[in-house]
Design an enzyme around this catalytic site. Structure first.
Site, PDB file in Angstrom:
ATOM      1  N   TRP A 104       0.890  -1.124   0.126  1.00  0.00           N
ATOM      2  CA  TRP A 104       0.035  -0.070   0.152  1.00  0.00           C
ATOM      3  C   TRP A 104       0.839   1.204   0.232  1.00  0.00           C
ATOM      4  O   TRP A 104       0.377   2.225  -0.702  1.00  0.00           O
ATOM      5  CB  TRP A 104      -0.986   0.104   1.175  1.00  0.00           C
ATOM      6  N   ASP A 178      -1.601   6.568   6.614  1.00  0.00           N
ATOM      7  CA  ASP A 178      -2.699   5.626   5.975  1.00  0.00           C
ATOM      8  C   ASP A 178      -2.779   4.573   7.319  1.00  0.00           C
ATOM      9  O   ASP A 178      -2.139   3.463   7.116  1.00  0.00           O
ATOM     10  CB  ASP A 178      -2.001   4.987   4.796  1.00  0.00           C
ATOM     11  N   LYS A 202     -12.182  -1.845   6.436  1.00  0.00           N
ATOM     12  CA  LYS A 202     -11.619  -2.819   6.960  1.00  0.00           C
ATOM     13  C   LYS A 202     -12.013  -3.089   8.520  1.00  0.00           C
ATOM     14  O   LYS A 202     -12.397  -3.984   8.977  1.00  0.00           O
ATOM     15  CB  LYS A 202     -10.119  -2.517   6.907  1.00  0.00           C
TER      16      LYS A 202
END
Ligand SMILES: *Cc1c(COP(=O)(O)O)cnc(C)c1O
Length: 366
Positions: A104, A178, A202
């Protein structure tokens, strides 16, 4: 509605939600608290939805102890859109340093290159993203607009336990985090953060909602090309209602926040997360049959990738898991093997059930 016990769902995202939340949403689907309307049917500017949104925001502020000088924004576009929206808002056309700790943050660096001069301050690519790039080893440049870190790498299962103190590293730039896949699983030290963002799917609720928590002195610096709906100042000035926000996702997130408070808040859920992760890693490490390849200090409490030492058994493992009502354990295609995501909504009993199956499968095939 009464349900037989649902299977345990280890999806990395969109991920399992607390059953109590789903039950409440089901009960309120046609008529939210006597209003005669379902939440999806309400004006976002009406009294009912405004109350839902305000409660969600203030519960989140309580849960994460967000200081008064941070704004909470309800946005859309997910983590990947934030990879562009952050540089559009914070880069000021200058330089950005990115720590690459997995897939990511690698994507974040790539996307930010479209808007800023990006350098990789540290990377664990050489070891297949299985180690934790230690802050003391980061090569940070002077005068960067911000430093980007993914504090939990969902695909590779690498997590920063503590956030770095950039000031102690001689860097006065804000830290952008993040935290999509572990927000609300542990406390956040806001003194170390300029901006934190997280897709909801999530650890919070449905896909479609993205949370941005930003220090107010960072507002109002967007590049001229930044879309108005993505300018943090515009969103903040309009209390996240510059355009229609993802109303139903905000409602479900709000129910999850209430559920979390009822569990005892972030400290209580963190203790449960520690117990779940210890149970699973301890078994994997001792088994000889399975393997997690992440260095112990970098192991994620939320996402646990693991491999069968004999990978020819993968299909049989997944089929058996399904029969044991353990869902979505297949690893990310870029990593292979298996992955168990054990977010806040996964109870300890679910992880115990997984470990029981792991033992049983190893006995029968070892
Ligand atoms: C899932 C995830 C993303 C991407 O989210 P989208 O909503 O698909 O854009 C970004 N970062 C992390 C850490 C993630 O887990």
């Amino acid at each position: 509605m009464t349900l037989a016990q649902r299977p345990y769902n280890f999806s990395a995202g969109p991920a399992t939600l607390p059953e109590a939340v789903l039950q409440q949403a089901a009960a309120e689907m046609l008529d939210w608290q006597g209003s005669g309307m379902g939440v999806m049917e309400m004006s976002h500017r009406g009294r009912e939805f405004m109350a839902i949104a305000q409660a969600a925001e203030s519960d989140l502020r309580d849960l994460l102890a967000v200081p008064a000088n941070f704004r909470i924004l309800f946005m859309q576009g997910g983590g990947l859109a934030e990879n562009a929206i952050v540089p559009l808002n914070l880069s000021r056309g200058g330089a950005v340093d990115v720590v690459v700790s997995g897939a990511w943050s690698h994507k974040s660096a790539q996307e930010a290159r479209r808007y800023a001069d990006v350098a990789v301050a540290a990377s664990n690519e050489a070891d297949g993203h299985t180690s934790l790039p230690a802050p003391a080893s980061w090569r940070l440049r002077q005068g960067v607009s911000y430093v980007h870190l993914c504090s939990n790498e969902t695909i590779h299962g690498v997590e920063y336990g503590a956030l770095p103190d950039l000031a102690a590293l001689g860097c006065d730039a804000p830290l952008v985090v993040d935290c999509s896949s572990h927000i609300l699983s542990r406390a956040i030290d806001w003194s170390r953060v300029g901006l934190a963002f997280a897709g909801a799917q999530k650890n919070i609720g449905p896909a479609g909602l993205t949370l941005v928590i930003v220090r107010d002195d960072l507002l109002g610096q967007a590049l001229a090309i930044c879309p108005s709906a993505f300018d943090y100042k515009t969103v903040a000035d309009n209390a996240s209602m510059f355009n229609t926000p993802p109303t139903y996702a905000i409602y479900i997130a709000g129910l999850v926040f209430k559920w979390l408070k009822a569990q005892g808040g972030v400290a209580a859920i963190e203790a449960c997360n520690i117990a779940k992760a210890e149970l699973l890693y301890h078994y994997l490490d001792g088994s000889g049959f399975y393997q997690n390849r992440v260095a112990p200090e970098g192991r994620s409490r939320m996402n646990v990738p693991f491999f069968l030492r004999d990978e020819s058994l993968n299909e049989a493992f997944l089929a058996g898991a399904g029969q044991h009502r353990l869902l979505q354990l297949k690893g990310h295609k870029s990593v292979g093997g298996m992955r168990a995501s054990i977010y806040n909504a996964m109870p300890l009993a679910g992880v115990q059930s997984l470990v029981d199956y792991l033992k049983d499968f190893a006995l029968r095939h070892g």
